[in-house]
Design a protein around this motif. Structure first.
Motif, PDB file in Angstrom:
ATOM      1  N   THR A  65       0.725  -1.375  -0.029  1.00  0.00           N
ATOM      2  CA  THR A  65       0.145  -0.083  -0.086  1.00  0.00           C
ATOM      3  C   THR A  65       0.798   1.233   0.170  1.00  0.00           C
ATOM      4  N   PHE A  66       1.892   1.201   0.680  1.00  0.00           N
ATOM      5  CA  PHE A  66       2.806   2.420   0.918  1.00  0.00           C
ATOM      6  C   PHE A  66       3.364   2.660  -0.519  1.00  0.00           C
ATOM      7  N   SER A  67       4.192   1.703  -1.222  1.00  0.00           N
ATOM      8  CA  SER A  67       4.617   1.961  -2.514  1.00  0.00           C
ATOM      9  C   SER A  67       3.458   2.558  -3.613  1.00  0.00           C
ATOM     10  N   GLN A  68       2.363   1.773  -3.420  1.00  0.00           N
ATOM     11  CA  GLN A  68       1.294   2.098  -4.377  1.00  0.00           C
ATOM     12  C   GLN A  68       0.654   3.592  -4.321  1.00  0.00           C
ATOM     13  N   LEU A  69       0.813   4.176  -3.066  1.00  0.00           N
ATOM     14  CA  LEU A  69       0.271   5.418  -2.872  1.00  0.00           C
ATOM     15  C   LEU A  69       1.203   6.322  -3.545  1.00  0.00           C
ATOM     16  N   PHE A  70       2.582   6.040  -3.495  1.00  0.00           N
ATOM     17  CA  PHE A  70       3.692   6.810  -4.112  1.00  0.00           C
ATOM     18  C   PHE A  70       3.760   6.790  -5.736  1.00  0.00           C
ATOM     19  N   LYS A  71       3.278   5.586  -5.909  1.00  0.00           N
ATOM     20  CA  LYS A  71       3.376   5.507  -7.596  1.00  0.00           C
ATOM     21  C   LYS A  71       2.074   6.279  -7.979  1.00  0.00           C
ATOM     22  N   VAL A  72       1.059   6.249  -7.419  1.00  0.00           N
ATOM     23  CA  VAL A  72      -0.016   7.019  -7.937  1.00  0.00           C
ATOM     24  C   VAL A  72       0.334   8.802  -7.708  1.00  0.00           C
ATOM     25  N   LEU A  73       1.043   9.197  -6.573  1.00  0.00           N
ATOM     26  CA  LEU A  73       1.369  10.452  -6.870  1.00  0.00           C
ATOM     27  C   LEU A  73       2.458  10.864  -7.674  1.00  0.00           C
ATOM     28  N   ILE A  74       3.404   9.814  -8.084  1.00  0.00           N
ATOM     29  CA  ILE A  74       4.482   9.852  -9.229  1.00  0.00           C
ATOM     30  C   ILE A  74       3.757  10.063 -10.452  1.00  0.00           C
ATOM     31  N   SER A  75       2.980   9.034 -10.799  1.00  0.00           N
ATOM     32  CA  SER A  75       2.326   9.312 -12.258  1.00  0.00           C
ATOM     33  C   SER A  75       1.482  10.345 -12.445  1.00  0.00           C
ATOM     34  N   PHE A  76       0.714  11.054 -11.354  1.00  0.00           N
ATOM     35  CA  PHE A  76      -0.070  12.124 -11.412  1.00  0.00           C
ATOM     36  C   PHE A  76       0.735  13.192 -11.716  1.00  0.00           C
TER      37      PHE A  76
END
Length: 490
Positions: A65-76
């Motif tokens: 969940t931690f990594s996926q949160l940052f992947k969403v932020l990075i991709s946005f």
């Protein structure tokens, strides 16, 4: 497979642009639409993979969940950068496919970085992202006669290699002390060692490498020259997307017990104060907009440190909330910069003169983002600082809170000076003044005339303004959500 969809999209996108670069440069419209499509697909797949969990590559790569949160932020953030920099006005036309390829590789490296839980995997991911960025800086078009991008590129890679050497040396210490490169095995090994100084030395050296990515004092010295020398699109990327990966990495390492929690807290507090004062005081005397935002970024990195020094889930959640808000505010600023800059030139504060008449929407976007960066309510910048200072005060750091409040007051001056230029200064007067300046200062001239804004960029800018306001209206929920996510890796 779903867990790796964002990484796969970026990998195939980079390969596609590599193949395209081998032939004649495609039509600018086709290349622009392709980059936007890949960025949009990366963001969509990151959201789709948000609830996925997996451990891959012999435990070195962890999807949680931690990594996926940052992947969403990075991709946005990447999607927004691609949209407002879609015309690539500051990049030589014949190498635009290569530019897009390196941009995709840098984002891929950051995606890999936030899921890496093993020292070698972290190092490789960090270097993939960093070296792609090093190559982006000198690709700026020099049709204005400027060659500062070459100096900036050299400085960026030299300072980056130095920071990497410190980090790698610290990692070798950890491996020598624990006999493992996996964070899951390093944590119990460090706990058993108690308060050995070698552990602290290793952690501090590793943190120094991470501080470089976040532009924290004393690893900040590259920022103003690289911001000024790189193209506006590249600077917009450097100022936002890599900082998300740096915060994710810092949080993963700050959860490692060292036996010296008081020392680490004091170290981060000292770093925070130095970053805030250096960034804000230096920004006061700048005239180049990108240099101002560069020094501003150093100051905001100091505020992020206030969240980390609590060494607890709540503080880490606040750090995530703060950096997410900062990225949104900065993206809005660079959207305006890229639209006002007609041919990819740098902008001075005087270049913003009369913006409210030339393009009212851009003036509103700029004003909202700068008010938010200054910490004026009810926007996300104010709420993030308020929550951080409250949490820091509860930890007993009264002096830090007072110093941070002083820095908030200092920053208001240079942020509002840009708003003043956009809303009160006359564009014709600014052009006359720019013509009287020397060639370097006049690089940001050309403030007159109407500005055209395409519908997609207009919608993106308005969406960023709405996001700034919504994040400011829902701070408690967002901080609690981020804190709960951090709990999963502690």
């Amino acid at each position: 497979m779903i867990a790796l969809l964002p990484e796969l999209v970026l990998t195939f996108g980079a390969l596609l642009y590599f193949i395209v670069s081998l032939f004649k440069a495609p039509d600018i419209g086709l290349q622009r639409n392709g980059a936007i499509a890949i960025a949009l697909l990366a963001f969509a797949t990151a959201c789709l993979a948000g609830g996925q969990e997996a451990t891959l590559f012999y435990g070195a790569y962890q999807v949680d969940t931690f990594s996926q949160l940052f992947k969403v932020l990075i991709s946005f953030a990447f999607l927004v950068v691609v949209i407002f920099g879609q015309h690539l006005k500051g990049i030589r036309s014949e190498i635009r496919p290569e530019y897009t390829m390196f941009l995709l590789l840098s984002v891929l490296g950051l995606m890999l970085l936030v899921s890496s839980v093993e020292l070698i995997a972290i190092f490789i991911s960090l270097e993939l992202s960093s070296f792609a960025l090093y190559l982006l800086v000198p690709l700026r078009d020099d049709h204005h006669g400027t060659r500062m991008q070459m100096e900036a590129g050299i400085k960026y890679i030299l300072f980056g290699v130095m920071a990497t050497g410190l980090m790698l040396y610290g990692m070798s210490y950890l491996f020598g002390l624990t006999g493992s490169t996996y964070l899951s095995e390093i944590v119990p090994a460090i706990s058993a060692m108690g308060d050995q100084p070698a552990v602290l030395i290793a952690v501090v050296m590793i943190l120094a490498g991470f501080f470089y990515k976040l532009a924290v004092f004393p690893m900040h010295f590259w920022v103003p020259d690289i911001y000024q020398g790189a193209s506006n699109e590249t600077t917009g990327f450097i100022a936002t997307v890599p900082k998300l990966g740096a915060v994710a990495l810092l949080i993963r390492f700050m959860t490692l017990p060292t036996g010296y929690p008081e020392f680490l807290s004091e170290l981060l507090g000292g770093v925070a104060v130095c970053s805030m004062f250096y960034g804000n005081l230096s920004a006061l005397v700048q005239t180049d907009v990108k240099r101002i935002l560069g020094y501003s970024g150093i100051s905001h990195a100091g505020f992020v440190m206030l969240g980390l020094l609590t060494l607890g889930a709540e503080g880490y959640g606040l750090a995530i909330y703060y950096i997410a808000g900062y990225v949104v505010m900065n993206l809005a600023c660079f959207l305006v910069i890229c639209q006002v800059s007609r041919e990819g030139e740098n902008l001075s504060v005087k270049s913003l003169a009369g913006l409210h008449r030339r393009q009212p929407i851009l003036a509103i976007i700029l004003a909202v983002s700068l008010f938010a960066l200054a910490g004026i309510p009810p926007m996300v910048g104010f709420m993030a600082k308020f929550f951080l200072l409250t949490s820091t005060l509860e930890q007993g750091h009264l002096v830090l809170v007072i110093l941070a409040a002083i820095n908030t007051a200092i920053a208001i001056f240079y942020y509002l000076s840009m708003v003043k230029a956009a809303y009160t200064d006359d564009a014709d007067d600014a052009d006359d003044a720019d013509d009287a300046d020397d060639a370097h200062e006049a690089e940001g001239a050309g403030a007159g005339g109407e500005l055209q804004l395409d519908p997609l960029t207009r919608m993106t800018g308005v969406s960023l303004v709405v996001l700034i306001l919504v994040m400011g209206a829902l701070p408690a929920k967002l901080v609690a959500m981020a804190g709960n996510i951090v709990q999963t890796i502690m």
